[in-house]
Structure formats: structure tokens, C-alpha cells
Scaffold this active site. Structure first.
Site, PDB file in Angstrom:
ATOM      1  N   ILE A   1       0.815  -1.218   0.000  1.00 34.90           N
ATOM      2  CA  ILE A   1       0.000   0.000   0.000  1.00 34.90           C
ATOM      3  C   ILE A   1       0.850   1.270   0.000  1.00 34.90           C
ATOM      4  O   ILE A   1       0.315   2.375  -0.027  1.00 34.90           O
ATOM      5  CB  ILE A   1      -0.958   0.023   1.201  1.00 34.90           C
ATOM      6  CG1 ILE A   1      -0.194  -0.117   2.518  1.00 34.90           C
ATOM      7  CG2 ILE A   1      -2.000  -1.056   1.073  1.00 34.90           C
ATOM      8  CD1 ILE A   1      -1.078  -0.025   3.759  1.00 34.90           C
TER       9      ILE A   1
ATOM     10  N   LYS B   1       5.263   2.915  -0.530  1.00 33.18           N
ATOM     11  CA  LYS B   1       6.714   2.764  -0.581  1.00 33.18           C
ATOM     12  C   LYS B   1       7.362   4.060  -0.132  1.00 33.18           C
ATOM     13  O   LYS B   1       6.803   5.144  -0.295  1.00 33.18           O
ATOM     14  CB  LYS B   1       7.187   2.425  -1.999  1.00 33.18           C
ATOM     15  CG  LYS B   1       6.890   1.011  -2.437  1.00 33.18           C
ATOM     16  CD  LYS B   1       7.570   0.697  -3.770  1.00 33.18           C
ATOM     17  CE  LYS B   1       7.324  -0.744  -4.180  1.00 33.18           C
ATOM     18  NZ  LYS B   1       8.021  -1.084  -5.449  1.00 33.18           N
ATOM     19  N   GLY B   2       8.548   3.950   0.422  1.00 35.58           N
ATOM     20  CA  GLY B   2       9.311   5.128   0.835  1.00 35.58           C
ATOM     21  C   GLY B   2      10.781   4.804   0.851  1.00 35.58           C
ATOM     22  O   GLY B   2      11.196   3.708   0.462  1.00 35.58           O
ATOM     23  N   ARG B   3      11.576   5.740   1.333  1.00 39.14           N
ATOM     24  CA  ARG B   3      13.019   5.508   1.346  1.00 39.14           C
ATOM     25  C   ARG B   3      13.408   4.456   2.383  1.00 39.14           C
ATOM     26  O   ARG B   3      14.471   3.853   2.303  1.00 39.14           O
ATOM     27  CB  ARG B   3      13.760   6.810   1.640  1.00 39.14           C
ATOM     28  CG  ARG B   3      13.320   7.520   2.905  1.00 39.14           C
ATOM     29  CD  ARG B   3      13.973   8.883   3.022  1.00 39.14           C
ATOM     30  NE  ARG B   3      13.385   9.675   4.094  1.00 39.14           N
ATOM     31  CZ  ARG B   3      13.713  10.937   4.323  1.00 39.14           C
ATOM     32  NH1 ARG B   3      14.614  11.524   3.570  1.00 39.14           N
ATOM     33  NH2 ARG B   3      13.137  11.616   5.296  1.00 39.14           N
ATOM     34  N   PHE B   4      12.528   4.209   3.359  1.00 42.15           N
ATOM     35  CA  PHE B   4      12.802   3.207   4.388  1.00 42.15           C
ATOM     36  C   PHE B   4      12.516   1.795   3.883  1.00 42.15           C
ATOM     37  O   PHE B   4      13.115   0.833   4.348  1.00 42.15           O
ATOM     38  CB  PHE B   4      11.934   3.468   5.618  1.00 42.15           C
ATOM     39  CG  PHE B   4      10.462   3.453   5.320  1.00 42.15           C
ATOM     40  CD1 PHE B   4       9.768   2.255   5.284  1.00 42.15           C
ATOM     41  CD2 PHE B   4       9.791   4.623   5.047  1.00 42.15           C
ATOM     42  CE1 PHE B   4       8.419   2.235   4.986  1.00 42.15           C
ATOM     43  CE2 PHE B   4       8.439   4.607   4.749  1.00 42.15           C
ATOM     44  CZ  PHE B   4       7.749   3.411   4.717  1.00 42.15           C
ATOM     45  N   GLY B   5      11.563   1.634   2.944  1.00 40.07           N
ATOM     46  CA  GLY B   5      11.161   0.312   2.491  1.00 40.07           C
ATOM     47  C   GLY B   5       9.743   0.328   1.956  1.00 40.07           C
ATOM     48  O   GLY B   5       9.400   1.177   1.130  1.00 40.07           O
ATOM     49  N   GLU B   6       8.895  -0.589   2.435  1.00 39.91           N
ATOM     50  CA  GLU B   6       7.538  -0.730   1.925  1.00 39.91           C
ATOM     51  C   GLU B   6       6.539  -0.858   3.069  1.00 39.91           C
ATOM     52  O   GLU B   6       6.893  -1.251   4.170  1.00 39.91           O
ATOM     53  CB  GLU B   6       7.433  -1.987   1.041  1.00 39.91           C
ATOM     54  CG  GLU B   6       8.381  -1.984  -0.141  1.00 39.91           C
ATOM     55  CD  GLU B   6       8.404  -3.318  -0.861  1.00 39.91           C
ATOM     56  OE1 GLU B   6       8.846  -3.345  -2.022  1.00 39.91           O
ATOM     57  OE2 GLU B   6       7.989  -4.340  -0.265  1.00 39.91           O
ATOM     58  N   VAL B   7       5.268  -0.526   2.753  1.00 40.96           N
ATOM     59  CA  VAL B   7       4.174  -0.716   3.699  1.00 40.96           C
ATOM     60  C   VAL B   7       3.165  -1.667   3.057  1.00 40.96           C
ATOM     61  O   VAL B   7       2.765  -1.472   1.909  1.00 40.96           O
ATOM     62  CB  VAL B   7       3.486   0.611   4.073  1.00 40.96           C
ATOM     63  CG1 VAL B   7       2.326   0.358   5.035  1.00 40.96           C
ATOM     64  CG2 VAL B   7       4.486   1.575   4.706  1.00 40.96           C
TER      65      VAL B   7
ATOM     66  N   ASP C   1       9.793  15.201  12.322  1.00 36.68           N
ATOM     67  CA  ASP C   1       9.502  15.022  10.888  1.00 36.68           C
ATOM     68  C   ASP C   1       7.988  15.046  10.669  1.00 36.68           C
ATOM     69  O   ASP C   1       7.440  14.233   9.934  1.00 36.68           O
ATOM     70  CB  ASP C   1      10.097  13.704  10.384  1.00 36.68           C
ATOM     71  CG  ASP C   1      10.132  13.629   8.855  1.00 36.68           C
ATOM     72  OD1 ASP C   1      10.045  14.692   8.210  1.00 36.68           O
ATOM     73  OD2 ASP C   1      10.231  12.508   8.313  1.00 36.68           O
TER      74      ASP C   1
END
Length: 514
Positions: free
Chosen positions: A213, A215-221, A352
Site C-alpha cells: 500500500i 513505498k518510501g526511502r525506508f522500504g515498503e508498507v 519530521d
């Protein structure tokens, strides 16, 4: 019978050879020198702290002599060592305790077992006992093996079903409780810091992932299923281990749970092989020699997604705007608040805060999320716990003192003031989508008309610090009391002087007045 005697004679031979090869050691003050038939490179000599041994036996008509060392630790039992025992028909063995005393020659045994000199004295009862004992023992072993195999088969089939179906029905936890009930019970009955670690791992390892659902710089959700309910699973890249650990640590802070802070459920690190790796994770997996460690953070699932997504899709009524603004301020106020006591809570600053890090719940309220950059304040020692993370906040939402690097990093209130500045920008995003009298603005990010889509710190510093510009507040907002108050709160959140800005509590009070 002769064949049996010949086969049994190999055992003492092997034992003696092993003892001869391993019994010698460093020569000490009381070391004993012995003749050694297997020590060719040591001039047929070995050293020991125990005894010298000579043994002779007859195998296939040939005489075999064995001379070796017996270590002291193997001279058991005391007084009649096993290695020094003779057998009249099979072998002749002698142990001695002076240098080279085992060079003597012994009488060669016949190599054949003698017939028993006396007839068996066993009666019928004794024979039945001798036969029945091993049979019973064998029967017992068969039953145990059958039970063990049956148990492992059931475990294997259960695991297969857990992989294919919703695993929550097989959980050892009470079947009549939902995940929300479990979290509520365990978090309110104890310290309020969340589920016990063993329960976290049990929950995390039985979640079935459904769909990605975000994505970001950390990984995925991912959206996952547990006990028929939805959960959100944030899967960090292995390169973001510090962020995963920090966020899990912050979420498990005592008494952090609040209706306007994302509900934390579990954290777990799960090692996977190639078969589990998504295509987007291949590069990281190669860096880890073909293995992949999934760093999971499990939380409540909110179908509306982030406030950023929600405002892009929908406009809001005045009541909806107030509910979003009030709940966001309430969550931030609880985050900032310090609760003193043995089960107290430290003050926490987000660092943040932005619309993408705030989720919208089904009831139209906000839940603050993504605490990977948060800092905690210890009121007793007046120290700030700052995680060793190289990431910085989102440039577009950075306060002026952060952009020009004048923020006092040793003063916790400085971090709270920076959060308030970002909250003001979030209020601006919400208010623009308020549909008042059929009028509303298109969704835009703060400073959309002043900086590029991915601004640098220097570009933001020039606009915010040098030119002292802020997002535009339309004049037509003055025609509506709620929007007028929202505009007033934004300006009081945007002061260049952080100390002059609103606190979350004052922001809540302004919302309540409207």
C-alpha cells in the site's frame, strides 16, 4: 562361536590403538616413557602420566602385539582399569608403571572361546524375565517413536495451513479476542508500553501479507491480515535497521498509547531466503550474500491512508477540518507532554511532522505516525536522547531555526517549537481543502509556488529565513469564522522566533473555541 570371538576382539584393538595415539602428552616432571608400536616418528616411544601397557592377541593364526601409553584419566575404574584387563582366551594384557616396562613378552592366547564349564543355572522364571524385559522395552520405544512422528506431522500440517490461510485462528491466544482487544488489555493492564515481546513475535510471525500500500526511502508498507482483521506492516530495508530499531523503541515508550498516535502492535526481524524476496529487494539481498532480513513494524491499519492522500482525494467540511486539526494537535500535545512518576512518560518531539506522516482514521480523526526521527527528553537528568541516525527531517517542513542551523540542540523545547512550525503547515494543507459555501482550493504542498518539487535546504532557507515568506492565506477565509481562526493559528505557528509560537495545548483550545 569362533567368528563371534574374532569380531569381538576388534573392539579392544581399536580402543588400544586410539589410546596409543592420543595418550601421549607433554613430558612433565613425573612423565613415564613407554614403548609404543604405533609411534614410528617418535622412535617407537610415547610419554604419559598414567601407565605403560602391553597386549598380545591371536587373530587368524597370527600374533599381534600392541604396546602403548595409557593416560592417567583413562585408568578407570581405580584399582582395576578397564584397559588393563586380560581375557584368557582372546587377549593377554599387562599394565606397568616404570619406564619401558611394557617391553616384556606375554603368553599368546589361544584365540578361541572356551565352552562354559558349568551348565546354565537359569530357571523358567528367569528366562521369561530375560525375554520379556527387552520385548517390553522395544514395544515402549516403538510407541514413543510413533508419538513423536505423529506430533511432528501435526506441527508440519499446521504450519502449512498457517502459510496458506489466515493464521490467527490457530493462535495460542484466546480465540474470542480481536487484535484491538488484545492490545488494549495488555497495554492498559501494565505499563502502557505495548504488548510483551513474546506476544509481538507471535503476532508478527503469523500475519499474512495481502497487498503493498505504500513505498518510501525506508522500504515498503503492506496491508496484512491477522485474526480476520487488517494490520499495517512497515517492512524496512536492511540498510534502514537503525530507523527500524529507533521507531520500535519510541513506540514502546511507557504510556505513549493515545487515540491520536498510531497504535503500535509489534516489531520483529525475520530472516528470509531468496524465495521470499520481492523484486525490488534483490539488490539489498545480494549485498547480504543471498539472504534477506525483513525488519517488520506492525501497527493499526487505517484504510484512508495518510493525510496527504486523504486531502488529495477529498475535500472536507468545516466540521471535518476542525476534527482533523484538533486531533492532530491533541496527538502532538500528548507526544510532547512529560508525565512524571515511576510509570511516567518522557517528552517526545517528532522532528519530521508532515501530512504524509499523519494517518486519517475511519472516524475522520488523525493519528500521528513515523517516529523514526523522534527524540526523547529525560526530565530527571535534563538530557535529550537523539538517535544516531543520518536522516534529517523533510526540508519543506523544516523550521527556520533548523534551516539556518541556529536551533539549540541541547534544549528540548527547541525541538517542540520546530514541531509546532510543521503543524502550522499541516493546518494550511487541511484548510485549503475545506469546502465552505461551495468554494475550496486544489490540494498543494506548502511553498508549492515558491520552491521546486524537491527543494534543497539552501532553497528553503532563502525563502523561509532570508525572505521570511510563508504560505499564502486567501482573503476569502475571513468570511468564515472557522477558516479565519485557522489562519490565525497558522500565523502563530510560523513565527520566526520559536519561543513565540503556539503550543499544541493552545492550538487545541483555539480549535475547541471554533
Amino acid at each position: 562361536m569362533a567368528e563371534s570371538a574374532r569380531a569381538s576382539s576388534f573392539f579392544p584393538l581399536v580402543v588400544l590403538l586410539l589410546a596409543g595415539s592420543g595418550g601421549s602428552g607433554p613430558r612433565g616432571i613425573q612423565a613415564l616413557l613407554c614403548a609404543c608400536t604405533s609411534c614410528l616418528q617418535a622412535n617407537y616411544t610415547c610419554e604419559t602420566d598414567g601407565a605403560c601397557m602391553v597386549s598380545i592377541f591371536n587373530l587368524d593364526g597370527m600374533e599381534h602385539h600392541v604396546r602403548t601409553c595409557i593416560p592417567k584419566v583413562e585408568l578407570v575404574p581405580a584399582g582395576k582399569p578397564f584397559y588393563c584387563l586380560s581375557s584368557e582366551d582372546l587377549r593377554n594384557t599387562h599394565c606397568c608403571y616404570t619406564d619401558y616396562c611394557n617391553r616384556i613378552d606375554l603368553r599368546v592366547p589361544s584365540g578361541h572361546l572356551k565352552e562354559p564349564e558349568h551348565p546354565s543355572m537359569w530357571g523358567p522364571v528367569e528366562l521369561v524375565g530375560i525375554i520379556a524385559g527387552p520385548v517390553f522395552l522395544l514395544f515402549l520405544i516403538i510407541i514413543i517413536v510413533f508419538l513423536v512422528i505423529n506430533y511432528h506431522q501435526r506441527v508440519y500440517h499446521n504450519r502449512q495451513r498457517l502459510d496458506m490461510e489466515d493464521p490467527s485462528c490457530e493462535m495460542c491466544l484466546s480465540k474470542d479476542k480481536t487484535l484491538q482487544d488484545l492490545v488494549y488489555d495488555l497495554s492498559t493492564s501494565g505499563s502502557g508500553s505495548g504488548l510483551p515481546l513474546f506476544v509481538q513475535r507471535t503476532v508478527a510471525r503469523t500475519i499474512v501479507l495481502q497487498e503493498i500500500i505504500g513505498k518510501g526511502r525506508f522500504g515498503e508498507v503492506w496491508r496484512g491480515r491477522w485474526r480476520g482483521g487488517d494490520v499495517a506492516v512497515k517492512i524496512f530495508s536492511s540498510r534502514e535497521e537503525r530507523s527500524w530499531f529507533r521507531e520500535a523503541e519510541i513506540y514502546q515508550t511507557v504510556m505513549l498509547r493515545h487515540e491520536n498516535i498510531l497504535g503500535f502492535i509489534a516489531a520483529d526481524n525475520k530472516g528470509k531466503g531468496w524465495a521470499w524476496i520481492q523484486h525490488s529487494q534483490m539488490e539489498d539481498a545480494r549485498e547480504n550474500n543471498g539472504t534477506w532480513t525483513q525488519l517488520w513494524l506492525v501497527s493499526d491499519y487505517h484504510e484512508h491512508g495518510s493525510l496527504f492522500d486523504y486531502l488529495n482525494r477529498y475535500t472536507v467540511t468545516i466540521e471535518g477540518m476542525i476534527k482533523l486539526a484538533l486531533s492532530a494537535a491533541s496527538g502532538l500535545a500528548h507526544l510532547h507532554m512529560e508525565i512524571v512518576g515511576t510509570q511516567g512518560k518522557p517528552g517526545i518531539a517528532h522532528r519530521d511532522l508532515k501530512s504524509k506522516n499523519i494517518l486519517v482514521k475511519k472516524n475522520g480523526m488523525c493519528a500521528i505516525a513515523d517516529l523514526g526521527l523522534a527524540v526523547r527528553h529525560d526530565a530527571v537528568t535534563d538530557t535529550i536522547d537523539i538517535a544516531p541516525n543520518q536522516r534529517v527531517g523533510t526540508k519543506r517542513y523544516m523550521a527556520p531555526e533548523v534551516l539556518d542551523e541556529t536551533i539549540n540542540m541541547k534544549h528540548f523545547d527547541s525541538f517542540k517549537c520546530a514541531d509546532i512550525y510543521a503543524l502550522g503547515l499541516v493546518y494550511w494543507e487541511i484548510a485549503r481543502r475545506c469546502n465552505s459555501g461551495g468554494v475550496h482550493e486544489e490540494y498543494q504542498l506548502p511553498y508549492y509556488d515558491l520552491v521546486p518539487s524537491d527543494p534543497s535546504i539552501e532553497e528553503m532557507r532563502k525563502v523561509v529565513c532570508d525572505q521570511k515568506l510563508r504560505p499564502n492565506i486567501p482573503n476569502w477565509w475571513q468570511s468564515y469564522e472557522a477558516l479565519r481562526v485557522m489562519g490565525k493559528m497558522m500565523r502563530e505557528c510560523w513565527y520566526a522566533n520559536g519561543a513565540a509560537r503556539l503550543t499544541p495545548c493552545l492550538s487545541v483550545q483555539e480549535d475547541v473555541k471554533t
